[in-house]
Write a protein that holds these residues in place. Structure first.
Motif, mmCIF file in Angstrom:
data_model
loop_
_atom_site.group_PDB
_atom_site.id
_atom_site.type_symbol
_atom_site.label_atom_id
_atom_site.label_comp_id
_atom_site.label_asym_id
_atom_site.label_seq_id
_atom_site.Cartn_x
_atom_site.Cartn_y
_atom_site.Cartn_z
ATOM 1 N N PHE A 100 0.811 -1.211 0.000
ATOM 2 C CA PHE A 100 0.000 0.000 0.000
ATOM 3 C C PHE A 100 0.851 1.270 0.000
ATOM 4 O O PHE A 100 0.409 2.321 -0.453
ATOM 5 N N GLY A 101 2.088 1.146 0.485
ATOM 6 C CA GLY A 101 2.995 2.295 0.459
ATOM 7 C C GLY A 101 3.204 2.834 -0.947
ATOM 8 O O GLY A 101 3.400 4.036 -1.132
ATOM 9 N N THR A 102 3.156 1.931 -1.955
ATOM 10 C CA THR A 102 3.343 2.398 -3.328
ATOM 11 C C THR A 102 2.192 3.330 -3.731
ATOM 12 O O THR A 102 2.420 4.364 -4.332
ATOM 13 N N PHE A 103 0.957 2.972 -3.338
ATOM 14 C CA PHE A 103 -0.190 3.812 -3.673
ATOM 15 C C PHE A 103 -0.135 5.139 -2.914
ATOM 16 O O PHE A 103 -0.485 6.188 -3.451
ATOM 17 N N LEU A 104 0.297 5.058 -1.648
ATOM 18 C CA LEU A 104 0.413 6.286 -0.848
ATOM 19 C C LEU A 104 1.449 7.220 -1.467
ATOM 20 O O LEU A 104 1.250 8.439 -1.531
ATOM 21 N N ALA A 105 2.560 6.643 -1.935
ATOM 22 C CA ALA A 105 3.601 7.466 -2.558
ATOM 23 C C ALA A 105 3.079 8.106 -3.842
ATOM 24 O O ALA A 105 3.291 9.302 -4.081
ATOM 25 N N VAL A 106 2.355 7.339 -4.661
ATOM 26 C CA VAL A 106 1.824 7.882 -5.914
ATOM 27 C C VAL A 106 0.805 8.995 -5.619
ATOM 28 O O VAL A 106 0.854 10.074 -6.215
ATOM 29 N N GLY A 107 -0.101 8.732 -4.666
ATOM 30 C CA GLY A 107 -1.095 9.747 -4.293
ATOM 31 C C GLY A 107 -0.426 11.042 -3.843
ATOM 32 O O GLY A 107 -0.858 12.139 -4.215
ATOM 33 N N THR A 108 0.652 10.906 -3.078
ATOM 34 C CA THR A 108 1.368 12.093 -2.585
ATOM 35 C C THR A 108 2.026 12.850 -3.738
ATOM 36 O O THR A 108 1.977 14.082 -3.800
ATOM 37 N N ILE A 109 2.636 12.103 -4.682
ATOM 38 C CA ILE A 109 3.282 12.755 -5.827
ATOM 39 C C ILE A 109 2.231 13.482 -6.682
ATOM 40 O O ILE A 109 2.440 14.614 -7.116
ATOM 41 N N VAL A 110 1.071 12.843 -6.878
ATOM 42 C CA VAL A 110 0.002 13.465 -7.678
ATOM 43 C C VAL A 110 -0.423 14.804 -7.055
ATOM 44 O O VAL A 110 -0.539 15.823 -7.745
ATOM 45 N N ILE A 111 -0.636 14.790 -5.727
ATOM 46 C CA ILE A 111 -1.090 16.022 -5.067
ATOM 47 C C ILE A 111 0.037 17.052 -4.974
ATOM 48 O O ILE A 111 -0.192 18.260 -5.080
ATOM 49 N N LEU A 112 1.264 16.570 -4.812
ATOM 50 C CA LEU A 112 2.411 17.481 -4.806
ATOM 51 C C LEU A 112 2.422 18.266 -6.117
ATOM 52 O O LEU A 112 2.716 19.452 -6.156
ATOM 53 N N PHE A 113 2.080 17.582 -7.196
ATOM 54 C CA PHE A 113 2.097 18.230 -8.510
ATOM 55 C C PHE A 113 0.844 19.081 -8.753
ATOM 56 O O PHE A 113 0.934 20.231 -9.161
ATOM 57 N N PHE A 114 -0.322 18.515 -8.487
ATOM 58 C CA PHE A 114 -1.567 19.205 -8.856
ATOM 59 C C PHE A 114 -2.116 20.097 -7.748
ATOM 60 O O PHE A 114 -3.025 20.884 -8.004
ATOM 61 N N GLY A 115 -1.608 19.978 -6.520
ATOM 62 C CA GLY A 115 -2.057 20.850 -5.429
ATOM 63 C C GLY A 115 -3.541 20.715 -5.161
ATOM 64 O O GLY A 115 -4.050 19.610 -5.002
ATOM 65 N N ASP A 116 -4.241 21.837 -5.155
ATOM 66 C CA ASP A 116 -5.661 21.842 -4.813
ATOM 67 C C ASP A 116 -6.575 21.485 -5.992
ATOM 68 O O ASP A 116 -7.786 21.352 -5.816
ATOM 69 N N VAL A 117 -5.993 21.348 -7.191
ATOM 70 C CA VAL A 117 -6.829 21.162 -8.395
ATOM 71 C C VAL A 117 -7.763 19.943 -8.308
ATOM 72 O O VAL A 117 -8.966 20.073 -8.570
ATOM 73 N N PRO A 118 -7.265 18.738 -7.922
ATOM 74 C CA PRO A 118 -8.176 17.584 -7.883
ATOM 75 C C PRO A 118 -9.359 17.794 -6.936
ATOM 76 O O PRO A 118 -10.492 17.452 -7.288
ATOM 77 N N LEU A 119 -9.096 18.406 -5.764
ATOM 78 C CA LEU A 119 -10.174 18.626 -4.800
ATOM 79 C C LEU A 119 -11.205 19.597 -5.376
ATOM 80 O O LEU A 119 -12.421 19.372 -5.281
ATOM 81 N N GLN A 120 -10.708 20.683 -6.015
ATOM 82 C CA GLN A 120 -11.632 21.662 -6.596
ATOM 83 C C GLN A 120 -12.464 21.045 -7.717
ATOM 84 O O GLN A 120 -13.669 21.307 -7.820
ATOM 85 N N LEU A 121 -11.831 20.211 -8.533
ATOM 86 C CA LEU A 121 -12.552 19.516 -9.611
ATOM 87 C C LEU A 121 -13.663 18.655 -9.026
ATOM 88 O O LEU A 121 -14.797 18.643 -9.497
ATOM 89 N N TYR A 122 -13.293 17.922 -7.971
ATOM 90 C CA TYR A 122 -14.232 17.006 -7.335
ATOM 91 C C TYR A 122 -15.407 17.780 -6.748
ATOM 92 O O TYR A 122 -16.581 17.414 -6.943
ATOM 93 N N LEU A 123 -15.097 18.890 -6.037
ATOM 94 C CA LEU A 123 -16.153 19.684 -5.423
ATOM 95 C C LEU A 123 -17.042 20.338 -6.471
ATOM 96 O O LEU A 123 -18.251 20.458 -6.277
ATOM 97 N N SER A 124 -16.429 20.734 -7.613
ATOM 98 C CA SER A 124 -17.213 21.408 -8.648
ATOM 99 C C SER A 124 -18.271 20.473 -9.250
ATOM 100 O O SER A 124 -19.226 20.923 -9.877
ATOM 101 N N LEU A 125 -18.100 19.169 -9.066
ATOM 102 C CA LEU A 125 -19.090 18.217 -9.554
ATOM 103 C C LEU A 125 -20.412 18.378 -8.808
ATOM 104 O O LEU A 125 -21.475 18.027 -9.313
ATOM 105 N N PHE A 126 -20.342 18.918 -7.580
ATOM 106 C CA PHE A 126 -21.533 18.976 -6.736
ATOM 107 C C PHE A 126 -22.118 20.372 -6.624
ATOM 108 O O PHE A 126 -23.141 20.562 -6.007
ATOM 109 N N VAL A 127 -21.429 21.353 -7.207
ATOM 110 C CA VAL A 127 -21.924 22.734 -7.058
ATOM 111 C C VAL A 127 -22.654 23.185 -8.316
ATOM 112 O O VAL A 127 -22.203 22.886 -9.418
#
Ligand SMILES: [Zn+2]
Length: 253
Positions: free
Chosen positions: A226-253
Motif C-alpha cells: 500500500f505504500g506504493t499507492f500512498l507514494a503515488v497519491g502524494t506525488i500526484v497532489i504534490l504536482f496538482f495541489g488543490d486542483v483535484p479537490l476543486q474539480l471534485y467539489l465542482s461536480l456537486f456545485v
C-alpha cells in the motif's frame, strides 16, 4: 536547453536512488565503494553507468557475466528524469517559486525510494520515512507553502488514521511503516491536501486491486504494497495541489 539539462539531472538522481535502494536492502553503505554487478560482483566501469542508455547498450545484461540486470534501473532513472522535468515545467509556467521547486524535487526523491522499496520488498522502511519527515518539517516551515498548523494536524490525523487500523487489526491490515507514512504525508502536504492524497491512494489501490483480482494475477490473500499507492497519491497532489479537490467539489456545485 535547460529542460533537457533538468531531465538529465533527474536521470542521474534516479541512478543514485537506485543505488541507495539496492544498498540499503543489502546492508551496504550508500556512500562508500563502487557499484558492482549483483551477480558476479564485477565493479561497473564509468562507461556502463550512463543512466538508461547503458542498460540498452548492454541489452539488459552484465558486460562480464551476461546475467540479467534489473529493469528497475532504467525504469526508476527514466521516471525520476520525467518527474523532475514535469515539476520544472510547472515552475517555468509560474506555478511555483524556485524554493518550492527544490523542495518538491527533494520530496520526490524520498517518495520514489519509498515507492520502489515497498513495491519490491513490501516494506516501508523507517530509514526512509523518518529522515523524510524531518526534512519535510524543516523545508515546509522554512519555505512555508503550507501553514504550520495544517502540517501538524495533517501528521496527527493521517498518522492516527493508520494507527487506529494498526491497533484494531493487531497489525494485520497495516504495519507500523504505514503509520509513519501517514504522518509523513501530513508533514509534506498538510491536512487537506494530505487527505486528498490518501483518497487517491485508496482509489488507485481499489482500481488496481480489482484489475489484479479479475485477471487472476492476485488472490484475496495476496499482500499489497500500500505504500506504493500512498507514494503515488502524494506525488500526484504534490504536482496538482488543490486542483483535484476543486474539480471534485465542482461536480456537486
Ligand atoms: Zn556480472
Amino acid at each position: 536547453m535547460l529542460p533537457l539539462f533538468i531531465f538529465i539531472l533527474g536521470l542521474c538522481i534516479g541512478s543514485f536512488l537506485n543505488v541507495a535502494i539496492f544498498r540499503v536492502h543489502d546492508g551496504i553503505s550508500v556512500a562508500k565503494g563502487r557499484s558492482r554487478c549483483q551477480t558476479c560482483e564485477e565493479p561497473i566501469t564509468a562507461r556502463d553507468l550512463i543512466p538508461v542508455l547503458s542498460f540498452f547498450i548492454l541489452r539488459g545484461r552484465c558486460r562480464k557475466c551476461k546475467n540479467v540486470i534489473s529493469w528497475q534501473y532504467p525504469l526508476v532513472e527514466f521516471s525520476t528524469g520525467l518527474l523532475f522535468l514535469l515539476f520544472y515545467l510547472k515552475f517555468e509556467q509560474g506555478g511555483i517559486d524556485l524554493l518550492t521547486l527544490v523542495r518538491d524535487w527533494i520530496f520526490l526523491g524520498f517518495l520514489i525510494v519509498i515507492f520502489v522499496y515497498d513495491f519490491r520488498h513490501l516494506f516501508i522502511l523507517d530509514r526512509f520515512t523518518v529522515p523524510a519527515m524531518i526534512v519535510a518539517i524543516i523545508l515546509n516551515l522554512w519555505i512555508s507553502p503550507v501553514p504550520a498548523l495544517s502540517l501538524i494536524s495533517g501528521a496527527i490525523i493521517l498518522g492516527s488514521f493508520f494507527y487506529l487500523q494498526f491497533v484494531i487489526s493487531n497489525g494485520t491490515w497495516v504495519g507500523g511503516g504505514d503509520v509513519r507514512m501517514g504522518a509523513l504525508i501530513g508533514l509534506m502536504l498538510g491536512l487537506s491536501q494530505g487527505l486528498v492524497a490518501l483518497f487517491i491512494a485508496y482509489l488507485l489501490g481499489a482500481i488496481i486491486g480489482v484489475i489484479l483480482l479479475l485477471s487472476k494475477r492476485a488472490g484475496r490473500k495476496t499482500p499489497i504494497a500500500f505504500g506504493t499507492f500512498l507514494a503515488v497519491g502524494t506525488i500526484v497532489i504534490l504536482f496538482f495541489g488543490d486542483v483535484p479537490l476543486q474539480l471534485y467539489l465542482s461536480l456537486f456545485v
